[in-house]
Design a protein around this motif. Structure first.
Motif, PDB file in Angstrom:
ATOM      1  N   LYS A 104       0.818  -1.213   0.000  1.00  0.00           N
ATOM      2  CA  LYS A 104       0.000   0.000   0.000  1.00  0.00           C
ATOM      3  C   LYS A 104       0.850   1.261   0.000  1.00  0.00           C
ATOM      4  O   LYS A 104       0.508   2.248  -0.640  1.00  0.00           O
ATOM      5  CB  LYS A 104      -0.950  -0.001   1.204  1.00  0.00           C
ATOM      6  CG  LYS A 104      -1.949   1.107   1.169  1.00  0.00           C
ATOM      7  CD  LYS A 104      -2.977   0.999   2.275  1.00  0.00           C
ATOM      8  CE  LYS A 104      -3.994   2.102   2.127  1.00  0.00           C
ATOM      9  NZ  LYS A 104      -5.080   1.973   3.078  1.00  0.00           N
ATOM     10  N   ARG A 107       1.734   2.640  -3.461  1.00  0.00           N
ATOM     11  CA  ARG A 107       0.672   3.087  -4.357  1.00  0.00           C
ATOM     12  C   ARG A 107       0.305   4.527  -4.058  1.00  0.00           C
ATOM     13  O   ARG A 107       0.099   4.906  -2.912  1.00  0.00           O
ATOM     14  CB  ARG A 107      -0.571   2.205  -4.202  1.00  0.00           C
ATOM     15  CG  ARG A 107      -0.327   0.770  -4.549  1.00  0.00           C
ATOM     16  CD  ARG A 107      -1.604  -0.040  -4.580  1.00  0.00           C
ATOM     17  NE  ARG A 107      -2.382  -0.008  -3.366  1.00  0.00           N
ATOM     18  CZ  ARG A 107      -2.400  -0.979  -2.463  1.00  0.00           C
ATOM     19  NH1 ARG A 107      -1.679  -2.054  -2.638  1.00  0.00           N
ATOM     20  NH2 ARG A 107      -3.140  -0.880  -1.396  1.00  0.00           N
ATOM     21  N   LYS A 108       0.210   5.330  -5.105  1.00  0.00           N
ATOM     22  CA  LYS A 108      -0.225   6.715  -4.970  1.00  0.00           C
ATOM     23  C   LYS A 108      -1.412   6.913  -5.890  1.00  0.00           C
ATOM     24  O   LYS A 108      -1.295   6.809  -7.098  1.00  0.00           O
ATOM     25  CB  LYS A 108       0.902   7.673  -5.334  1.00  0.00           C
ATOM     26  CG  LYS A 108       2.071   7.576  -4.401  1.00  0.00           C
ATOM     27  CD  LYS A 108       3.162   8.531  -4.770  1.00  0.00           C
ATOM     28  CE  LYS A 108       4.290   8.348  -3.782  1.00  0.00           C
ATOM     29  NZ  LYS A 108       5.570   8.578  -4.326  1.00  0.00           N
ATOM     30  N   THR A 109      -2.550   7.174  -5.286  1.00  0.00           N
ATOM     31  CA  THR A 109      -3.758   7.360  -6.077  1.00  0.00           C
ATOM     32  C   THR A 109      -3.732   8.728  -6.733  1.00  0.00           C
ATOM     33  O   THR A 109      -3.532   9.744  -6.081  1.00  0.00           O
ATOM     34  CB  THR A 109      -5.009   7.240  -5.195  1.00  0.00           C
ATOM     35  OG1 THR A 109      -4.987   5.974  -4.561  1.00  0.00           O
ATOM     36  CG2 THR A 109      -6.275   7.406  -6.006  1.00  0.00           C
ATOM     37  N   SER A 111      -6.170  10.987  -9.071  1.00  0.00           N
ATOM     38  CA  SER A 111      -7.512  11.109  -9.610  1.00  0.00           C
ATOM     39  C   SER A 111      -7.777  12.565  -9.940  1.00  0.00           C
ATOM     40  O   SER A 111      -6.982  13.454  -9.599  1.00  0.00           O
ATOM     41  CB  SER A 111      -8.547  10.618  -8.597  1.00  0.00           C
ATOM     42  OG  SER A 111      -8.556  11.475  -7.469  1.00  0.00           O
ATOM     43  N   ARG A 130       0.823   4.723 -16.023  1.00  0.00           N
ATOM     44  CA  ARG A 130      -0.502   4.445 -15.471  1.00  0.00           C
ATOM     45  C   ARG A 130      -0.721   2.937 -15.436  1.00  0.00           C
ATOM     46  O   ARG A 130      -0.376   2.220 -16.370  1.00  0.00           O
ATOM     47  CB  ARG A 130      -1.561   5.108 -16.338  1.00  0.00           C
ATOM     48  CG  ARG A 130      -2.952   5.004 -15.789  1.00  0.00           C
ATOM     49  CD  ARG A 130      -3.898   5.692 -16.714  1.00  0.00           C
ATOM     50  NE  ARG A 130      -3.806   5.042 -18.010  1.00  0.00           N
ATOM     51  CZ  ARG A 130      -4.801   4.904 -18.851  1.00  0.00           C
ATOM     52  NH1 ARG A 130      -5.953   5.399 -18.548  1.00  0.00           N
ATOM     53  NH2 ARG A 130      -4.648   4.298 -20.001  1.00  0.00           N
ATOM     54  N   ARG A 146      -8.746  -0.132 -10.697  1.00  0.00           N
ATOM     55  CA  ARG A 146      -8.573   1.294 -10.461  1.00  0.00           C
ATOM     56  C   ARG A 146      -7.397   1.755 -11.284  1.00  0.00           C
ATOM     57  O   ARG A 146      -6.309   1.244 -11.135  1.00  0.00           O
ATOM     58  CB  ARG A 146      -8.337   1.554  -8.975  1.00  0.00           C
ATOM     59  CG  ARG A 146      -9.547   1.204  -8.153  1.00  0.00           C
ATOM     60  CD  ARG A 146      -9.281   1.455  -6.715  1.00  0.00           C
ATOM     61  NE  ARG A 146      -8.458   0.348  -6.223  1.00  0.00           N
ATOM     62  CZ  ARG A 146      -8.114   0.199  -4.976  1.00  0.00           C
ATOM     63  NH1 ARG A 146      -8.479   1.061  -4.097  1.00  0.00           N
ATOM     64  NH2 ARG A 146      -7.376  -0.822  -4.604  1.00  0.00           N
ATOM     65  N   LYS A 148      -4.510   4.032 -12.037  1.00  0.00           N
ATOM     66  CA  LYS A 148      -3.678   4.900 -11.208  1.00  0.00           C
ATOM     67  C   LYS A 148      -2.400   5.213 -11.940  1.00  0.00           C
ATOM     68  O   LYS A 148      -1.948   4.467 -12.770  1.00  0.00           O
ATOM     69  CB  LYS A 148      -3.331   4.208  -9.885  1.00  0.00           C
ATOM     70  CG  LYS A 148      -4.522   3.879  -9.041  1.00  0.00           C
ATOM     71  CD  LYS A 148      -4.101   3.317  -7.737  1.00  0.00           C
ATOM     72  CE  LYS A 148      -5.329   3.081  -6.903  1.00  0.00           C
ATOM     73  NZ  LYS A 148      -5.159   3.384  -5.540  1.00  0.00           N
TER      74      LYS A 148
END
Length: 151
Positions: A104, A107-109, A111, A130, A146, A148
């Motif tokens: 986790k 991971r860098k969201t 949006s 991406r 998702r 990202k």
């Protein structure tokens, strides 16, 4: 219904430790997997002897939530289903990371909410870094892709 080895080992414990029916049922429920979380087609499960619904009359307590007592089979079916989903996601998104195999913290969201609508639509959507992340856990949703950007 559990396999014969599990039943025999459990019987020995029931006798030795003097489990009540309530205790025995509670312990059985701890190792069964609710079929409601299955991602795969349940057609075969409807007639499977390891489906708890087929045994619901044994305890006469109205518990009709279908559970699988063959964890090996459940996990194999889930894995086969997820392999198909992964293949389809790779065709659609290119790079796909499995949620259970990623950290986790890595991971860098990104949006539209995080970087702004224009930046997201003009830069992030076209970014070669991406990826899609697929929730492949037993309790996750098979369609939790998702997109990202990984930076």
């Amino acid at each position: 219904m559990f396999n014969e080895t599990i039943q025999n080992n459990t019987l020995s414990k029931v006798i030795k430790e003097k489990w009540t029916v309530k205790e025995t049922k509670a312990k059985a429920n701890q190792v069964q997997i609710p079929l409601s979380i299955a991602k795969f087609d349940l057609t075969e499960c409807n007639t499977c002897p390891h489906n708890s619904v087929r045994q619901s009359g044994l305890f006469d307590n109205g518990d009709v939530d279908a559970k699988c007592s063959n964890n090996t089979c459940f996990k194999a079916k889930n894995k086969a289903y997820m392999e198909v989903q992964l293949s389809e996601a790779q065709e659609r998104f290119g790079t796909v990371l499995l949620l259970t195999e990623t950290n986790k913290a890595d991971r860098k969201t990104v949006s539209a909410t995080v970087v702004g609508e224009t930046q997201y639509n003009e830069s992030c959507e076209a970014c070669t870094d991406r990826v899609a992340i697929m929730d492949d856990s037993i309790t996750g949703s098979a369609w939790s892709y998702r997109r990202k950007s990984v930076h």
